[in-house]
Design a protein around this motif. Structure first.
Motif, short mmCIF file in Angstrom:
data_model
loop_
_atom_site.label_atom_id
_atom_site.label_comp_id
_atom_site.label_asym_id
_atom_site.label_seq_id
_atom_site.Cartn_x
_atom_site.Cartn_y
_atom_site.Cartn_z
N LEU A 51 -9.29 12.14 -2.34
CA LEU A 51 -9.00 12.23 -0.90
C LEU A 51 -9.16 10.86 -0.24
CD1 LEU A 51 -10.62 15.62 0.07
CD2 LEU A 51 -8.19 15.03 0.15
N LEU A 52 -10.19 10.12 -0.67
CA LEU A 52 -10.40 8.80 -0.06
C LEU A 52 -9.25 7.85 -0.37
CD1 LEU A 52 -14.21 8.53 -0.61
CD2 LEU A 52 -13.04 8.32 1.58
N GLY A 53 -8.55 8.12 -1.46
CA GLY A 53 -7.36 7.32 -1.77
C GLY A 53 -6.34 7.40 -0.66
N PHE A 68 -7.09 7.51 2.54
CA PHE A 68 -7.78 7.19 3.79
C PHE A 68 -6.87 6.53 4.82
CE2 PHE A 68 -10.35 4.26 6.41
CZ PHE A 68 -11.16 5.19 7.04
#
Lengths: 345, 267
Positions: free
Chosen positions: B119-121, B123
Motif C-alpha cells: 500500500l505504501l508503494g 503513497f
C-alpha cells in the motif's frame, strides 16, 4: 501510610504518569522518524500552560508575534527556494495560506476579548497558536541538516531548547502561573475523592493515545511515518519525503506537548523553565521502552509518575534523584539483553 | 549554434528508431565519490515499453548509475525523464512522475505487513487523490499469489524470493512508467529468477519500460531489447541485446564458461 494516603498518592502518580506517557510517546515518535531527540518538547508544555494562563488573565498574548515572525522567515525561505526554478503555483498558494493563518491569529489574539470566551475555546485557541510552532521548528532548525549525524541533531536540539527557554522568559515573564480547573466537580469513590482534573487528564491522555494508535495503524499517512522510521531509504524511494515526515511528527509532538501543558496547568504551577524536568521524566519512560517500544515506554512513564508520587511521601527531598536514578538499572538491563544495532546509517 | 543544437535533438530519435522521444535520456552523466569518479560521462536512453539492460562486472558503477538517475546521489550531466529535465532532483517528484527503483538491498519495511508495504508503494498516488490503487493491488496479488497468501505477515519473515517479489510489487504499486531494477536475481534460486524475468516480459506488454542492471548477463540479454556494457565507469559497448549476446567480446567476458561458473555460484 494508610490506604487513603496510598490511594491519594496513586491518583497523583497516575495523573502525572499519564502526562509523562504522552511525552514519552512523542519523544519516541520524533526520535524513530527523524533521529532527533526532542529536548524542546518540555517547552511546548510550558508554552501551552503559560499561553492558557495569559489568555485567562486577559493580558496580551505576545506569543502570536513570534508565530508571525517565524512564519515570515519560513515564507522567505520558501520563496528563495523557488527563485531560479519554475514557479510552482501550489507551493506559492501554500506559502500564502501559512502567512494568512499567522495574520489571522494575530488579529484574533488582539481583538477578541479572550478572557471572556468559554474555556474550551481558550484551549482550542492555545492549540491553534502553538501547534504550528512544531513544523516551523523543524523547517527552520532541523530540515537544513536532516542528513547530519544524530549527535549533531542532538546538539542542535539542545540549542533550540535553550533558546526556547529564553524566549519563554521574554514572552511570559519570570512569574509562575496556574490556570482555572476545567470543572469543579469531583467523583467520590469509596474513601477517596477523584479530583476532576485527574479525570480530565486521564480521559484526554487515553483519547490522544488511542487517536495516535488508530492513525499509525489504519491510515496511509500514519503508515508512511512508520515506514520512514523503519527504513528511511525505502520510504524515500516511494516518494515519502523526509521533509513531510519531519514536519508531521513535529506537529504531532507539538500537539501532544501543548495538550499536556493545558491539562496540567490547573494542578501545577509552571514557570518558563519548568519544561525541561517534565520532558526529562517522559524521557526516562522512553528509555525504559528502549527508545523503540511504544507500549513499554507508556507503561514505564506511568511507573515513573507513581514512583515520583510515593517518593514524594517517603523522601520528598530525594524525589528527583530517585526518579532519575531509575534510569541506571534500566540502561544496564537494556544493554545486557539487547544486541548491538548499527547506531547510525 | 542554437539552431543546429535543436535540430540535432529532433534528428536523433528519428535516426535511431523512428519513434517518439525517449522516456529516459541520460547525457554525459558523471558521478564522483569524493575524488574518485564512479561514472565518467555516460549516455543512455530508454524508450517506452522497452527493456534495456546494463551488464558489467562488480564495481563498474551499475548501482551508482541507477542511484544517480533516481536522484539519490548528486551528479553532473543531463537527465531527461518524461519531459522533466534535471540534475540531481528531488526523489519525491520523480516518483510522482512515474519513476520506480527496486534497489539491490530491497529496502523493505521489515516490521510492517506485506500488505502495508504494498500500500505504501502507492503513497504518491494516494496523496494525489488517485483511488485506483486498490485495483493495482489486486493485479499484483494475482501476479504474485505468494504475496496474497502472506499479506498479513511481516515483510521481515519472507524468504529471499518473496522479498524480491514484494520489492517489485511495491514499486509497481506506484504505476511507474519506467521501472529500474538493481540485480533482481541476486541470491535467488534459478527457478525463481526465471519466474521474475517472465514477469518483466509481462510488464513490457503492459507498456512499462524497464531498466535492468544485472550480473546474470545471460538471462538479462535474453529478455532485453537493448543492452549496454558498463566497464570502469563508462559504456564499453552498446547495441540491440540479441547482437551483443552474439558478440565475441561479450561472450568471452560475460557469457563464457568462467561466467557460467560464477552464475552457478551466485544462484
Amino acid at each position: 501510610m494508610n490506604l487513603q494516603i496510598a490511594l491519594l498518592l496513586g491518583q497523583d502518580g497516575i495523573t502525572n504518569g499519564a502526562i509523562y506517557a504522552l511525552l514519552a510517546l512523542s519523544i519516541l515518535l520524533v526520535f524513530t522518524v527523524t533521529r532527533i531527540l526532542l529536548i524542546p518538547l518540555g517547552e511546548f508544555v510550558t508554552f501551552g500552560a503559560l499561553t492558557m494562563a495569559t489568555i485567562q488573565s486577559g493580558k496580551p498574548v505576545l506569543f502570536v508575534w513570534l508565530l508571525l515572525a517565524l512564519t515570515l522567515v519560513d515564507a522567505a525561505l520558501d520563496i528563495r527556494q523557488q527563485v531560479g526554478q519554475r514557479f510552482d503555483m501550489a507551493r506559492l498558494r501554500m506559502t500564502a495560506i501559512k502567512i494568512g493563518y499567522a495574520v489571522l491569529m494575530v488579529v484574533i489574539a488582539n481583538t477578541v476579548p479572550l478572557a471572556d470566551i468559554p474555556m474550551a475555546f481558550q484551549a482550542l485557541l492555545t492549540l491553534c497558536l502553538l501547534v504550528p510552532l512544531g513544523p516551523l521548528m523543524y523547517r527552520l532548525f532541523f530540515q537544513p541538516l536532516a542528513d547530519a549525524h544524530s549527535l549533531v541533531l542532538l546538539i542542535v536540539s539542545i540549542a533550540v531548547h535553550v533558546a526556547m527557554v529564553g524566549v519563554g522568559l521574554l514572552l511570559f515573564g519570570p512569574e509562575g502561573a496556574r490556570t482555572l480547573p476545567f470543572s469543579d466537580t469531583g467523583l467520590h469513590l469509596g474513601p477517596v475523592m477523584l479530583k476532576s482534573q485527574t479525570i480530565w487528564v486521564i480521559l484526554v491522555s487515553v483519547l490522544l493515545i488511542v487517536t495516535l494508535f488508530v492513525t499509525f495503524e489504519r491510515t496511509l499517512y500514519g503508515k508512511a511515518l512508520r515506514a520512514t522510521a523503519v527504513n528511511r531509504v525505502g520510504a524515500r524511494l516511494l516518494g515519502i519525503s523526509p521533509v513531510f515526515a519531519g514536519k508531521a511528527t513535529f506537529a504531532l509532538a507539538a500537539l501532544i506537548g501543548v495538550s499536556s501543558g493545558i491539562l496540567i496547568a490547573p494542578i501545577t504551577t509552571l514557570y518558563f523553565d519548568s519544561g525541561f524536568i517534565i520532558s526529562l521524566k517522559g524521557f526516562v519512560g522512553a528509555i525504559i521502552g528502549g527508545l523503540i517500544s511504544y507500549p513499554v515506554a507508556a507503561v514505564g512513564a506511568v511507573a515513573v509518575g507513581l514512583i515520583e508520587a510515593f517518593s514524594m511521601f517517603w523522601a520528598s527531598t530525594y524525589k528527583e534523584i530517585i526518579v532519575f536514578t531509575l534510569i541506571i538499572p534500566f540502561l544496564l538491563w537494556r544493554s545486557m539483553t539487547s544486541h548491538h544495532v548499527e547506531d547510525d546509517e | 549554434m542554437n539552431m543546429s543544437n535543436t535540430a540535432s535533438i529532433h534528428e536523433e530519435p528519428v535516426a535511431m528508431t523512428a519513434s517518439a522521444a525517449p522516456l529516459l535520456d541520460v547525457k554525459g552523466l558523471r558521478v564522483a565519490y569524493g575524488k574518485v569518479e564512479a561514472l565518467t560521462g555516460v549516455d543512455l536512453q530508454v524508450r517506452e515499453g522497452q527493456i534495456v539492460t546494463v551488464i558489467g562486472p562488480n564495481g563498474a558503477g551499475k548501482t551508482t548509475l541507477l542511484s544517480a538517475i533516481m536522484g539519490l546521489l548528486p551528479s553532473r550531466g543531463d537527465i531527461h525523464f518524461d519531459d522533466i529535465h534535471y540534475i540531481s532532483p528531488e526523489v519525491e517528484i520523480l516518483v510522482g512522475r512515474g519513476l520506480g527503483l527496486v534497489p539491490e538491498k530491497r529496502e523493505l519495511f521489515s516490521t510492517m505487513t506485506v500488505e502495508d508495504n504494498l500500500l505504501l508503494g502507492a503513497f504518491q498516488r494516494y496523496r494525489r487523490g488517485d483511488d485506483s490503487f486498490e485495483i493495482t493491488l489486486a493485479e499484483i496479488y494475482s501476479l504474485f499469489p505468494r504475496l496474497w497468501e502472506r499479506r498479513h505477515q511481516q515483510a521481515g519473515t519472507l524468504s529471499g524470493g518473496e522479498r524480491q517479489m514484494l520489492a517489485i510489487g511495491r514499486a509497481m504499486m506506484g504505476k511507474p512508467k519506467l521501472l529500474m531494477l538493481d540485480e533482481p536475481s541476486l541470491g535467488l534460486a534459478p527457478l525463481i529468477t526465471r519466474e521474475i524475468f517472465r514477469i518483466f516480459a509481462d510488464l513490457r506488454r503492459q507498456g512499462v519500460a524497464i531498466l535492468l542492471v544485472e550480473q546474470n548477463a545471460r538471462a538479462a540479454l535474453k529478455v532485453a531489447d537493448y543492452a549496454y556494457v558498463l566497464e570502469g565507469g563508462q559504456f564499453a559497448m552498446h547495441g540491440p541485446a540479441a547482437d551483443l549476446a552474439n558478440d565475441s567480446r561479450v561472450i568471452d567476458a560475460y557469457l563464457g564458461l568462467a561466467s557460467k561458473h560464477q552464475e552457478l555460484l551466485s544462484s
